[in-house]
Design a protein around this motif. Structure first.
Motif, PDB file in Angstrom:
ATOM      1  N   ILE A 406      41.269  40.241  48.180  1.00  0.00           N
ATOM      2  CA  ILE A 406      42.121  39.896  47.045  1.00  0.00           C
ATOM      3  C   ILE A 406      41.227  39.655  45.837  1.00  0.00           C
ATOM      4  O   ILE A 406      40.243  38.916  45.924  1.00  0.00           O
ATOM      5  CB  ILE A 406      42.967  38.647  47.348  1.00  0.00           C
ATOM      6  CG1 ILE A 406      43.913  38.913  48.525  1.00  0.00           C
ATOM      7  CG2 ILE A 406      43.755  38.216  46.114  1.00  0.00           C
ATOM      8  CD1 ILE A 406      44.681  37.696  48.989  1.00  0.00           C
ATOM      9  N   GLU A 407      41.559  40.299  44.730  1.00  0.00           N
ATOM     10  CA  GLU A 407      40.787  40.142  43.506  1.00  0.00           C
ATOM     11  C   GLU A 407      41.711  39.639  42.406  1.00  0.00           C
ATOM     12  O   GLU A 407      42.682  40.309  42.037  1.00  0.00           O
ATOM     13  CB  GLU A 407      40.168  41.482  43.091  1.00  0.00           C
ATOM     14  CG  GLU A 407      39.191  41.383  41.932  1.00  0.00           C
ATOM     15  CD  GLU A 407      37.903  40.653  42.291  1.00  0.00           C
ATOM     16  OE1 GLU A 407      37.557  39.689  41.569  1.00  0.00           O
ATOM     17  OE2 GLU A 407      37.280  41.015  43.297  1.00  0.00           O
ATOM     18  N   SER A 408      41.423  38.448  41.899  1.00  0.00           N
ATOM     19  CA  SER A 408      42.237  37.832  40.832  1.00  0.00           C
ATOM     20  C   SER A 408      43.720  37.856  41.185  1.00  0.00           C
ATOM     21  O   SER A 408      44.581  38.221  40.366  1.00  0.00           O
ATOM     22  CB  SER A 408      41.993  38.552  39.501  1.00  0.00           C
ATOM     23  OG  SER A 408      40.635  38.466  39.130  1.00  0.00           O
ATOM     24  N   GLY A 409      44.010  37.511  42.423  1.00  0.00           N
ATOM     25  CA  GLY A 409      45.390  37.408  42.882  1.00  0.00           C
ATOM     26  C   GLY A 409      46.001  38.699  43.389  1.00  0.00           C
ATOM     27  O   GLY A 409      47.080  38.673  43.995  1.00  0.00           O
ATOM     28  N   ILE A 410      45.359  39.847  43.168  1.00  0.00           N
ATOM     29  CA  ILE A 410      45.913  41.152  43.541  1.00  0.00           C
ATOM     30  C   ILE A 410      45.368  41.580  44.908  1.00  0.00           C
ATOM     31  O   ILE A 410      44.154  41.587  45.121  1.00  0.00           O
ATOM     32  CB  ILE A 410      45.577  42.229  42.495  1.00  0.00           C
ATOM     33  CG1 ILE A 410      46.035  41.779  41.103  1.00  0.00           C
ATOM     34  CG2 ILE A 410      46.220  43.561  42.874  1.00  0.00           C
ATOM     35  CD1 ILE A 410      47.516  41.520  40.986  1.00  0.00           C
TER      36      ILE A 410
END
Length: 604
Positions: A406-410
Motif C-alpha cells: 500500500i502506497e499513500s493509502g492506495i
C-alpha cells in the motif's frame, strides 16, 4: 507426523498449543551440503521425472520435495509446579506433484475426493521419514509418497477437466508461474537450551506474584531449531535452519458476575540469551496479573459509538488480525460441486480466518493517504525491535524482496506465491508454511503524531460528538475462541457465512478517557461491525510504533500447522491508530456462574 514420534512435545500451555520443533544442532553445525537426505531427494527426483507415468495420463511437469528435521525441548508450569517437560525429534517429507503444464494443471481444484482419508493425506502432504540417515529407506519413503501424490494429481486433473465441461473458468490465468532457478543456503546459529534450567525458570515465573483473584495461570517455554531442505524439478534447492525460543504466560479469572477474563503475553527470540532478564520476566508476570485484577474489578462496558484510540500493541494486534489477512492474494478454486466451492472458501489453501477481502480493490484507497504498508523479509530488525519473519528465499525457493503493498493509502498489489492471481504480476516470495502470508509487515505513518497529541485529538473528536469521554484500547486480549482446532473451525465458518463481523471481537483492556485526563477501566467490551473498510476511517497515527509476532498461517493451513508445529512467524510493526467512529457494546455472552468458594490460600 505422529504424536508419539514427537514424544509428547505438543502441549497445551499459555492459551495455545505449543509445538515448537527443531533439528539437532549436530545436523546444523558443519553438515555438508551433499548429505544423505539431500542426495536421496535429488536422486529420487531424477528417477521420478524420468520414469513416473501412467499410460495415457498426464506426466508430472513439476515436482517438489521438502524435508524438515525437528528437535526441541519444552517445559510448562503452573503456580510453581512443573506440569510438563518434553523433548522430541521428527523428520517429515512434503511432496508436491503437478501434472499437465504451467497453463493448466491439477491444482486450484477442490472436490469431494479431497475429503476422503486419502485425499486429506494428499492435501496435508506430510509423510514421516526415518530419523536414521539410511539412504535406501529414505528413497523408499520418498518413492511411496511421490507415487501416492502422482495418482492423486492424475485423478484431480481429470476431475478438473470434467468440472470445466459444465462451466467456463472464471479467469484465463495459468495455474503456475515460472520462476528463476535458485540455490540458497540460509542457516542461523542453533539455539542451545538447558531443559533443567528451563524447568526451573517456568517454575519460578509461574510462582511469581500469584494472586487469589487469578483462578488459573501457567508459564510455558520451548526452544529448538528447524532445518529444512528443499529441491524441485526445475533445479531450485535451498537449505534453511532457524532457531526459535518462545516463552508465554497466561492467566484467567472471573469477575463477581461470572464474566470470564483472560490475559497473556508471548515472547519470541532466536536464543535463550536474547530473552529479557529474569527480573524483567517477573515484572511482566506481575503486570499480567495486575491488568487482569484491574479489569476484574472494573465496571461493565455500556454501548458506545464514537472515536477509539488503539495504543501500542493493541494497534499491532488489531492490524494483524483484521487487516493484514486481506493483503494476501487469493484465487477461487474450481469445483465440481457448489457445496465444495463453499468448503474451499472455508478450508481451501487460500482460506482466511478473518474473512477479510480486498479482492476488488486494487488501485483503490484502502487506508488514509498518510499510511503506507511494506512487507520486507530482507530485514531482521526495525529500530529497537527484533523481527522474525525474514528469510532469503520463501518455501518455493523464490528470492525475498521488499514489497510495497500500500502506497499513500492506495492498494498497489497483494502478497502472492507462484499461483497466479489477477492484478499481480509475479510471486512476491511470500509462500511460507503452506500458505501465502506476511513476513515483516511495517505500517508507515507520514507525519505521525506524538502520543500526547494523539490523545488530545481523541478527546477533541469526542467533544465534537458531545460525548463525556472517549475510549482508549491498550489490550485486546485473547481471541474469544482461542487457538485450538475447534475454535479455528468455528472462526472460519463464521467468516465464510458472514457471521464473523457480527459476532465482534472481545476486548480486555478498554479505558474511558475524560477531558481532565483521568481514566476508568471498563470490562466486557466488544468491537462490532468492524471490517477492512473501517481502516479507511483512521484519522491519525502515532510517530511511535509497537511490534507483535504471530503465526503467519491462516485458514485450514492454520489447523494443520498448529497440529504439526510448522507455522512460520510474521512480525508486524504498527503505530497507534485513531479511528473516528467505531461501535463498542457489552459482550452478549451468557455468563457462567463464578466458583462457589474462594480458591485455596497459600500456607502461612
Amino acid at each position: 507426523m505422529t504424536r508419539a514420534r514427537m514424544n509428547g512435545l505438543c502441549m497445551a500451555g499459555a492459551g495455545l498449543l505449543w509445538c515448537v520443533v527443531a533439528s539437532t544442532p549436530a545436523q546444523v553445525q558443519g553438515q555438508p551440503r551433499d548429505d544423505v537426505v539431500a542426495r536421496a531427494t535429488r536422486d529420487e527426483m531424477a528417477r521420478t521425472m524420468t520414469d513416473l507415468r501412467i499410460e495415457k495420463a498426464d506426466r508430472p511437469y513439476f515436482v517438489a520435495y521438502t524435508v524438515t528435521d525437528y528437535e526441541a525441548s519444552a517445559a510448562s508450569a503452573s503456580y510453581g509446579s512443573l506440569v510438563g517437560s518434553h523433548q522430541g525429534r521428527s523428520r517429515t517429507l512434503s511432496v508436491e506433484v503437478r501434472v499437465g503444464d504451467y497453463a493448466f494443471d491439477n491444482t486450484n481444484f477442490f472436490s469431494m475426493s479431497a475429503l476422503t482419508a486419502a485425499g486429506m493425506r494428499t492435501f496435508i502432504g506430510m509423510t514421516e521419514l526415518p530419523l536414521d540417515d539410511d539412504y535406501l529407506e529414505l528413497r523408499r519413503q520418498i518413492w511411496l509418497a511421490t507415487d501416492a501424490a502422482y495418482k492423486a494429481a492424475v485423478e484431480a486433473v481429470a476431475g478438473k477437466r470434467a468440472a470445466l465441461l459444465n462451466h467456463s473458468r472464471a479467469d484465463s490465468l495459468p495455474d503456475f508461474w515460472k520462476e528463476e532457478v535458485t540455490h540458497t543456503t540460509d542457516e542461523l546459529r542453533p539455539a542451545a537450551f538447558d531443559l533443567a534450567a528451563g524447568e526451573a525458570l517456568v517454575r519460578d515465573l509461574s510462582r511469581a506474584g500469584v494472586s487469589p483473584s487469578v483462578y488459573s495461570s501457567s508459564v510455558s517455554m520451548s526452544a529448538g531449531n528447524t532445518r529444512t531442505y528443499y529441491v524441485n524439478s526445475e533445479g531450485t534447492t535451498f537449505v534453511r535452519s532457524r532457531p526459535m525460543v518462545r516463552l508465554a504466560a497466561t492467566a484467567s479469572t472471573q469477575a463477581a458476575d461470572g464474566m470470564p477474563l483472560s490475559n497473556a503475553f508471548r515472547i519470541s527470540a532466536r536464543s535463550v540469551d536474547a530473552l529479557p532478564s529474569r527480573e524483567q520476566l517477573v515484572a511482566r508476570v506481575h503486570a499480567l496479573y495486575a491488568t487482569l485484577d484491574t479489569v476484574r474489578n472494573a465496571a461493565v462496558m455500556d454501548r458506545y459509538n464514537g472515536p477509539v484510540l488503539f495504543e501500542g500493541r493493541a494497534a499491532a494486534e488489531l492490524f494483524s488480525e483484521q487487516f493484514a489477512p486481506a493483503l494476501v492474494a487469493t484465487r477461487k478454486a474450481v469445483s465440481n460441486n457448489p457445496a465444495m466451492e463453499q468448503m474451499a472458501a472455508m478450508f481451501g489453501p487460500s482460506a482466511q480466518r478473518s474473512g477479510a477481502s480486498l479482492a476488488e480493490k486494487l488501485g483503490a484507497r484502502v487506508l488514509p493517504s498518510f499510511l503506507s504498508v511494506v512487507d520486507d523479509p530482507t530485514i531482521a530488525e526495525h529500530g529497537p525491535f527484533a523481527l522474525f519473519g525474514g528469510y532469503t528465499v520463501d518455501d518455493q525457493g523464490v528470492r525475498s524482496h521488499p514489497t510495497r503493498v500500500i502506497e499513500s493509502g492506495i492498494l498497489k498489489t497483494f502478497l502472492a506465491s507462484r499461483t497466479p492471481v489477477a492484478g499481480v504480476a509475479r510471486s512476491t516470495g511470500n509462500f511460507r508454511g503452506g500458505t501465502v502470508s506476511p513476513s515483516n509487515m511495517i505500517v508507515e505513518a507520514a507525519n505521525g503524531e506524538s502520543d500526547p497529541a494523539l490523545r488530545e485529538r481523541l478527546l477533541a473528536l469526542a467533544k465534537v460528538r458531545g460525548l463525556p469521554f472517549a475510549i482508549v484500547i491498550r489490550v485486546l486480549g485473547e481471541r474469544g475462541g482461542g487457538d485450538d482446532a475447534a475454535s479455528m473451525v468455528e472462526e472460519m465458518m463464521a467468516a465464510a457465512t458472514g457471521r464473523g463481523a457480527a459476532k465482534g471481537r472481545n476486548v480486555l483492556g478498554a479505558y474511558k478517557l475524560y477531558a481532565d485526563g483521568h481514566e476508568e477501566c471498563v470490562r466486557g467490551a466488544q468491537l462490532v461491525g468492524m471490517g477492512v473498510d473501517s481502516f479507511k476511517d483512521i484519522v491519525a497515527a502515532s510517530a511511535s510504533t509497537a511490534v507483535m509476532h504471530g503465526s503467519s498461517a491462516t485458514g485450514f493451513s492454520a489447523l494443520i500447522l498448529a497440529a504439526e508445529g510448522g507455522a512460520s512467524l510474521s512480525s508486524f510493526v504498527v503505530p497507534s491508530l485513531l479511528f473516528e467512529d467505531l461501535t463498542i457494546t457489552k459482550r452478549p455472552d451468557e455468563l457462567p456462574k463464578p466458583p462457589i468458594s474462594a480458591p485455596p490460600a497459600a500456607p502461612r
